[in-house]
Each structure stands twice: as structure tokens, then as C-alpha cells.
Design a protein around this motif. Structure first.
Motif, mmCIF file in Angstrom:
data_model
loop_
_atom_site.group_PDB
_atom_site.id
_atom_site.type_symbol
_atom_site.label_atom_id
_atom_site.label_comp_id
_atom_site.label_asym_id
_atom_site.label_seq_id
_atom_site.Cartn_x
_atom_site.Cartn_y
_atom_site.Cartn_z
ATOM 1 N N ALA A 135 -55.945 -24.285 -36.752
ATOM 2 C CA ALA A 135 -57.357 -24.392 -36.383
ATOM 3 C C ALA A 135 -57.631 -23.952 -34.950
ATOM 4 O O ALA A 135 -58.788 -23.740 -34.573
ATOM 5 N N GLU A 136 -56.581 -23.798 -34.153
ATOM 6 C CA GLU A 136 -56.766 -23.334 -32.776
ATOM 7 C C GLU A 136 -57.223 -21.881 -32.736
ATOM 8 O O GLU A 136 -57.796 -21.435 -31.741
ATOM 9 N N LEU A 137 -56.947 -21.139 -33.799
ATOM 10 C CA LEU A 137 -57.453 -19.773 -33.934
ATOM 11 C C LEU A 137 -58.803 -19.822 -34.646
ATOM 12 O O LEU A 137 -58.923 -20.500 -35.670
ATOM 13 N N PRO A 138 -59.816 -19.116 -34.174
ATOM 14 C CA PRO A 138 -61.092 -19.089 -34.907
ATOM 15 C C PRO A 138 -60.918 -18.655 -36.361
ATOM 16 O O PRO A 138 -61.524 -19.230 -37.263
ATOM 17 N N GLU A 139 -60.019 -17.666 -36.578
ATOM 18 C CA GLU A 139 -59.770 -17.219 -37.957
ATOM 19 C C GLU A 139 -59.118 -18.328 -38.771
ATOM 20 O O GLU A 139 -59.393 -18.482 -39.967
ATOM 21 N N GLY A 140 -58.254 -19.100 -38.117
ATOM 22 C CA GLY A 140 -57.593 -20.205 -38.802
ATOM 23 C C GLY A 140 -58.571 -21.304 -39.170
ATOM 24 O O GLY A 140 -58.523 -21.854 -40.280
ATOM 25 N N ALA A 141 -59.467 -21.635 -38.234
ATOM 26 C CA ALA A 141 -60.485 -22.656 -38.514
ATOM 27 C C ALA A 141 -61.376 -22.216 -39.668
ATOM 28 O O ALA A 141 -61.684 -23.009 -40.567
ATOM 29 N N ARG A 142 -61.754 -20.934 -39.647
ATOM 30 C CA ARG A 142 -62.575 -20.423 -40.751
ATOM 31 C C ARG A 142 -61.806 -20.447 -42.065
ATOM 32 O O ARG A 142 -62.377 -20.695 -43.131
ATOM 33 N N GLY A 143 -60.502 -20.179 -41.991
ATOM 34 C CA GLY A 143 -59.667 -20.215 -43.190
ATOM 35 C C GLY A 143 -59.609 -21.599 -43.805
ATOM 36 O O GLY A 143 -59.671 -21.757 -45.025
ATOM 37 N N ILE A 144 -59.495 -22.628 -42.956
ATOM 38 C CA ILE A 144 -59.465 -24.014 -43.450
ATOM 39 C C ILE A 144 -60.808 -24.375 -44.077
ATOM 40 O O ILE A 144 -60.866 -24.989 -45.144
ATOM 41 N N VAL A 145 -61.894 -23.967 -43.428
ATOM 42 C CA VAL A 145 -63.233 -24.254 -43.957
ATOM 43 C C VAL A 145 -63.441 -23.564 -45.300
ATOM 44 O O VAL A 145 -63.897 -24.186 -46.271
ATOM 45 N N SER A 146 -63.098 -22.267 -45.370
ATOM 46 C CA SER A 146 -63.312 -21.504 -46.608
ATOM 47 C C SER A 146 -62.409 -21.961 -47.743
ATOM 48 O O SER A 146 -62.685 -21.695 -48.914
ATOM 49 N N SER A 147 -61.335 -22.679 -47.409
ATOM 50 C CA SER A 147 -60.445 -23.205 -48.446
ATOM 51 C C SER A 147 -60.994 -24.481 -49.082
ATOM 52 O O SER A 147 -60.395 -25.025 -50.014
ATOM 53 N N GLY A 148 -62.128 -24.975 -48.561
ATOM 54 C CA GLY A 148 -62.755 -26.169 -49.122
ATOM 55 C C GLY A 148 -62.031 -27.456 -48.795
ATOM 56 O O GLY A 148 -62.166 -28.454 -49.519
ATOM 57 N N LEU A 149 -61.282 -27.461 -47.696
ATOM 58 C CA LEU A 149 -60.461 -28.634 -47.357
ATOM 59 C C LEU A 149 -61.177 -29.673 -46.493
ATOM 60 O O LEU A 149 -60.670 -30.779 -46.316
ATOM 61 N N ILE A 150 -62.335 -29.318 -45.939
ATOM 62 C CA ILE A 150 -63.002 -30.227 -44.999
ATOM 63 C C ILE A 150 -63.316 -31.595 -45.626
ATOM 64 O O ILE A 150 -63.017 -32.635 -45.020
ATOM 65 N N PRO A 151 -63.872 -31.671 -46.852
ATOM 66 C CA PRO A 151 -64.117 -33.001 -47.436
ATOM 67 C C PRO A 151 -62.840 -33.829 -47.566
ATOM 68 O O PRO A 151 -62.853 -35.032 -47.273
ATOM 69 N N SER A 152 -61.745 -33.196 -47.962
ATOM 70 C CA SER A 152 -60.476 -33.925 -48.103
ATOM 71 C C SER A 152 -59.992 -34.452 -46.760
ATOM 72 O O SER A 152 -59.511 -35.588 -46.653
ATOM 73 N N LEU A 153 -60.119 -33.640 -45.711
ATOM 74 C CA LEU A 153 -59.692 -34.079 -44.383
ATOM 75 C C LEU A 153 -60.559 -35.228 -43.882
ATOM 76 O O LEU A 153 -60.066 -36.165 -43.252
ATOM 77 N N VAL A 154 -61.861 -35.153 -44.159
ATOM 78 C CA VAL A 154 -62.770 -36.232 -43.749
ATOM 79 C C VAL A 154 -62.401 -37.532 -44.454
ATOM 80 O O VAL A 154 -62.311 -38.598 -43.826
ATOM 81 N N TRP A 155 -62.165 -37.465 -45.755
ATOM 82 C CA TRP A 155 -61.826 -38.676 -46.512
ATOM 83 C C TRP A 155 -60.499 -39.277 -46.045
ATOM 84 O O TRP A 155 -60.320 -40.494 -46.097
ATOM 85 N N LYS A 156 -59.585 -38.434 -45.602
ATOM 86 C CA LYS A 156 -58.275 -38.913 -45.161
ATOM 87 C C LYS A 156 -58.359 -39.755 -43.886
ATOM 88 O O LYS A 156 -57.422 -40.462 -43.534
#
Length: 341
Positions: free
Chosen positions: A136-157
Motif C-alpha cells: 500500500a506504500e505504492l500508489p499502484e499497490g494501494a489501488r490494487g488492494i482497493v480494486s481487489s475488493g479487500l477493503i470491507p474485509s480489512l475493515v471487518w478484521k
């Protein structure tokens, strides 16, 4: 006369838990072959050896080129606990290098790692979250995590994970939310962050406030911070003993009070008094800048402007600050406070 004697001790450079590394250019190809071995001990030893090599970015580059990432993705499904732990450790180390992060994006490692979010091995989960954090330290990496649909899972964790891992998740979420906060807002991330603001751990309070800065950049984020009564909690954190908590709380307030509802919620919580106390207590540059901007936002309300009239001399002193950003912020604050309809 010399005598031949055989030592009873093993040579100092032999590690029985680690695979023997082949010479020269055969080192990584041989390890990659061993990663795919049907023999459990062979796979384990190859992973231990790979952990050592991945500290060198040149080896990371070569490992990606010869297909090690595909082998590691397959090992994430291994039934052996040690294999999964060492696999995620290898990926964590690779993610500390730019070439490794780029490789993750090109080879679909983000989705593969997500399969282990519920792994029963704590070390395994911690390694994967460390990998996401570095990515996530890379802008492309952060966008990759977002586009993978992982944000809800990370929030719930954030509610179920151990405290150390919660810190890592918050570090991952902050840059991701700067890219796109839509999924987090629909997943009710704001009340989760509010809960973390009340943690006894200052690092979690600080990182939760940092995540709130990111999520309150869009208008919907600002509205939710007001709707979930987060603003009074942020005001309380302005008197926190930790400088980083104070800075991030002021930064979150700075965004939240842009709206009219946010301004009056902060004024009702008597935000001006602790903000001015921070400003007069020789704060760090980050605290000073965030506090000045937050006060400027509050001065846009007639009630806030009236309360800040007597503090104009303090802002005039800030115009002589060595930091140019603080000088400009102080100038803007004075203009807003002295403005007359």
C-alpha cells in the motif's frame, strides 16, 4: 608431526533446517524446484533458505522472473502450518522491495494472499498484513488492494484481529482510502475507526485518527464523521499525551469541520480551547499546521470567528515561523478571522 583429527562439532555455517543453496545461477532455480517438491521437509527447507535470499532485491528480481511467485501462490494452500507461515514470510520480505511490490501486482498475489485472511495461524496472518502494508506504500499497490475488493474485509478484521495486527491493518487502510474511500464508507468503517480512537494503545489511536483523515477527504466521509459523533472524540484526543495522536486528531478535525454541520459539532464540543492550547504549547510542525488549518475552518462560522478574535496575535507570531507552510496557513487564518461581512 601433524595428526588428522575429526571435530565432534558441526561446521558453523550449516543449518539443518535450511536447504543447501546451489552455486551461482543455479541457486534460485533449484530452490524453485524444491518448492514444488512432494516431500514436505524439502518444501520447508527451501522456504527457510528463500527467506534469507529475499533480503537482496537482485534475488527478488530473479525469483520473480523464474516463476517463484507462482510456486509461492500454490504453497499458500498447503496443509502444513510451517509451509504457510514461511510462504507468507517470504512474501512479506519480498514486499519490502519495490521490485517485489511490482511483481505482486503483475502476478495476482493480492488475491492469493486474501485466502489466508482467516488462517488459524496468527503469524501467518501477521505476515500477510505486513505484505499488504508495504504494498500500500505504492500508489499502484494501494489501488490494487482497493480494486481487489479487500477493503470491507480489512475493515471487518479491525474487530476480530489481535492488537498488533490491527495496527498493521490501519497502516494499510490509510493510503488505500486516500485512493478511494467508497467501499470503506459503505462498510461502516467510520464507527469502527471511532471505536479504535478509544483504544488504550496510543499507536492504535494515532493510526485510527490517520485513517479518519483519509476517509474524511470525500464529502460523504465528512458527513459520516459528523453523523457518527466522531468529532467530540477527536476533540478529546487533542489533549492526548501522545504528539502523533494530537497531530492526527487535529488533521481529522481539519477535514471534518469543512461542512457546516461539522463546524457546529466542533464548536458545540468546545474545540477552539484545546486547539488554541495546542497552538501555544510549542507543538511539532505537523501539529501546528493541522491545528492552524482546523481553526481556520472554524473561523468561517460567525461564532468561531468571534471566539478567535482575541487570538489573532498568536497567529501573527506564526507568520514568522521558520516553516513556510505554517506561515501561509497563519496568513489565511488571520484573513478569515478578521473578515467582516
Amino acid at each position: 608431526m601433524a595428526h588428522a583429527r575429526i571435530s565432534m562439532y558441526m561446521p558453523p555455517d550449516i543449518d539443518p533446517t535450511k536447504a543447501a543453496i546451489a552455486y551461482g545461477c543455479r541457486a534460485l532455480p533449484k530452490l524453485n524446484e524444491e518448492l514444488r517438491s512432494e516431500t514436505l521437509l524439502t518444501r520447508q527447507k527451501a522456504l527457510v533458505a528463500l527467506c534469507d535470499l529475499m533480503h537482496d532485491p537482485e534475488y527478488v528480481y530473479e525469483a520473480i522472473n523464474i516463476g517463484c511467485l507462482e510456486s509461492l501462490k500454490a504453497l499458500m494452500k498447503d496443509n502444513d502450518n510451517l509451509v504457510r507461515i514461511k510462504t507468507t514470510e517470504v512474501l512479506h520480505i519480498m514486499a519490502t522491495h519495490n521490485v517485489g511490490r511490482t511483481g505482486f501486482l503483475e502476478h495476482g498475489v493480492i488475491q492469493a494472499l486474501s485466502l489466508l485472511l482467516n488462517d488459524h495461524q496468527t503469524v501467518c496472518r501477521e505476515n500477510l498484513h505486513q505484505a499488504y502494508k508495504h504494498l500500500a506504500e505504492l500508489p499502484e499497490g494501494a489501488r490494487g488492494i482497493v480494486s481487489s475488493g479487500l477493503i470491507p474485509s480489512l475493515v471487518w478484521k479491525l474487530r476480530s484481529e489481535e492488537e498488533d495486527i490491527q495496527e498493521i491493518i490501519l497502516d494499510t487502510l490509510a493510503p488505500c482510502l486516500q485512493e478511494d474511500a467508497t467501499e470503506a464508507l459503505s462498510s461502516k468503517a467510520v464507527p469502527y475507526f471511532k471505536e479504535k480512537l478509544l483504544s488504550e494503545n496510543p499507536k492504535i489511536r494515532s493510526k485510527a485518527a490517520r485513517a479518519l483523515i483519509a476517509i474524511s477527504i470525500p464529502l460523504e466521509g465528512k458527513n459520516q464523521v459528523w453523523q457518527y459523533d466522531v468529532i467530540p472524540v477527536l476533540v478529546d484526543l487533542l489533549t492526548d499525551a501522545d504528539d502523533e495522536v494530537q497531530a492526527n486528531a487535529a488533521g481529522a478535525l481539519m477535514h471534518a469541520v469543512v461542512t457546516t454541520e461539522g463546524k457546529y459539532a466542533a464548536l458545540d464540543a468546545n474545540a477552539i480551547s484545546p486547539l488554541m492550547e495546542l497552538l501555544c504549547s510549542t507543538p511539532t510542525t505537523k501539529v501546528c499546521l493541522n491545528v492552524t488549518k482546523a481553526l481556520t475552518m472554524l473561523a468561517e462560522a460567525p461564532e468561531g470567528r468571534k471566539l478567535l478574535q482575541s487570538h489573532v496575535p498568536t497567529f501573527r507570531l506564526l507568520q514568522m515561523h521558520k516553516n513556510e507552510a505554517i506561515q501561509r496557513a497563519a496568513q489565511i487564518a488571520i484573513k478569515v478571522i478578521e473578515w467582516k461581512p
